[in-house]
Design a protein around this motif. Structure first.
Motif, mmCIF file in Angstrom:
data_model
loop_
_atom_site.group_PDB
_atom_site.id
_atom_site.type_symbol
_atom_site.label_atom_id
_atom_site.label_comp_id
_atom_site.label_asym_id
_atom_site.label_seq_id
_atom_site.Cartn_x
_atom_site.Cartn_y
_atom_site.Cartn_z
ATOM 1 N N LYS A 44 0.801 -1.221 0.000
ATOM 2 C CA LYS A 44 0.000 0.000 0.000
ATOM 3 C C LYS A 44 0.837 1.275 0.000
ATOM 4 C CE LYS A 44 -3.944 -2.094 2.404
ATOM 5 N NZ LYS A 44 -4.838 -1.996 3.595
ATOM 6 N N GLU A 45 2.096 1.201 0.459
ATOM 7 C CA GLU A 45 2.919 2.403 0.524
ATOM 8 C C GLU A 45 4.390 2.044 0.456
ATOM 9 O OE1 GLU A 45 2.155 4.420 4.219
ATOM 10 O OE2 GLU A 45 2.478 2.613 5.406
ATOM 11 N N SER A 46 5.174 3.006 -0.013
ATOM 12 C CA SER A 46 6.618 2.799 -0.125
ATOM 13 C C SER A 46 7.261 2.856 1.252
ATOM 14 C CB SER A 46 7.229 3.877 -1.019
ATOM 15 O OG SER A 46 7.191 5.136 -0.360
ATOM 16 N N ALA A 47 8.535 2.465 1.304
ATOM 17 C CA ALA A 47 9.274 2.528 2.565
ATOM 18 C C ALA A 47 9.353 3.962 3.073
ATOM 19 C CB ALA A 47 10.672 1.947 2.382
ATOM 20 N N VAL A 48 9.532 4.924 2.152
ATOM 21 C CA VAL A 48 9.608 6.335 2.557
ATOM 22 C C VAL A 48 8.280 6.786 3.157
ATOM 23 C CG1 VAL A 48 9.939 8.708 1.767
ATOM 24 C CG2 VAL A 48 11.393 6.886 0.879
ATOM 25 N N ASP A 49 7.156 6.449 2.507
ATOM 26 C CA ASP A 49 5.849 6.844 3.016
ATOM 27 C C ASP A 49 5.569 6.198 4.369
ATOM 28 O OD1 ASP A 49 5.224 8.511 0.891
ATOM 29 O OD2 ASP A 49 4.390 6.881 -0.305
ATOM 30 N N LEU A 50 5.976 4.939 4.512
ATOM 31 C CA LEU A 50 5.799 4.260 5.799
ATOM 32 C C LEU A 50 6.556 4.986 6.889
ATOM 33 C CD1 LEU A 50 5.007 1.974 7.704
ATOM 34 C CD2 LEU A 50 6.857 0.586 6.716
ATOM 35 N N MET A 51 7.809 5.353 6.604
ATOM 36 C CA MET A 51 8.604 6.023 7.630
ATOM 37 C C MET A 51 8.127 7.446 7.881
ATOM 38 S SD MET A 51 10.255 3.609 8.720
ATOM 39 C CE MET A 51 10.623 4.693 10.085
ATOM 40 N N LYS A 52 7.553 8.094 6.882
ATOM 41 C CA LYS A 52 6.942 9.407 7.119
ATOM 42 C C LYS A 52 5.805 9.278 8.110
ATOM 43 C CE LYS A 52 7.953 11.747 2.714
ATOM 44 N NZ LYS A 52 7.373 12.273 1.457
#
Length: 229
Positions: A44-52
């Protein structure tokens, strides 16, 4: 159709790993740096979006993030125990780094200092070794590298390796150093030839060959002090 882009779909200059390699770690956001550590997000989301999202729930504060538990981190979709442990390990390393003093780089501005620095490494050797000390403009050591390990009376040195390492290290000054297991500090004809070969290569690359120091047990020979450079 509005599909979620993964990091692999981004422009290369926007991918965290490629961005760090091209521009340095300082160019990345906290979320991008953490995304490099966890490697992937979810469907559902990239690693960057997850960490954001994780950072947002931590008030965008790394100290707060470091206080989270593995269980709390694993509540996020795409975050398993391995990724949670990696994040907490990175936070702990950052904390420990703050507690340590910067490493003091020795200043090797004289042949005596070079001898005192290298003698412990060479005093018990029964064969010749050839080392290069790479210095910055303030004559402080960036790193030292063993270029060759040879026989009792001579060692084979590739000058190209010396220059390559200088460029990769951003060094501006070079000191070469080798030992004489025999105990004699008198340079050989081969030593003289090698010194001149290194100096010529340094001149071409606008590097300064500051000295060639021959180390014996209890004494040294300096090409610079003898006015031969």
């Amino acid at each position: 159709m509005n599909e979620k882009l993964t990091i692999a779909d981004w422009a290369e200059e926007d991918r965290p790993r490629e961005k760090l390699a091209a521009l340095g770690a300082g160019s990345l956001t906290n979320a991008e740096l953490l995304a490099i550590l966890i490697g992937s997000g979810s469907t559902k989301e990239s690693a960057v979006d997850l960490m954001k999202r994780v950072l947002g729930d931590s008030n965008n504060n790394l100290n707060t993030l470091g206080k989270m538990s593995i269980r709390q981190l694993c509540e996020y979709n795409g975050m398993g125990p391995a990724k949670a442990i990696t994040i907490l390990a990175a936070c702990e390393l950052g904390k420990r780094r703050q507690m340590e003093s910067p490493e003091e780089r020795p200043q090797l501005s004289t042949a005596t200092r070079v001898y005192n620095h290298m003698h412990p490494l060479m005093q018990d050797l029964d064969v010749e070794e050839f080392w290069v000390l790479y210095l910055n403009q303030d004559q402080r050591l960036i790193k030292k590298t063993k270029i060759a390990h040879g026989g009792i009376s001579e060692v084979t040195v590739d000058v190209r390796i010396i220059i390559r390492e200088a460029v990769l290290s951003n060094a501006t000054i070079i000191i070469v150093c080798h030992n004489h297991p025999s105990g004699s500090i008198r340079p050989s004809h081969q030593d003289d030839q090698l010194t001149q070969s290194v100096k010529k290569a340094c001149d071409v690359m606008r590097l300064r060959l500051m000295d060639h120091v021959i180390v014996a047990d209890g004494a040294y020979y300096s090409y610079n002090e003898e006015g031969r450079l």
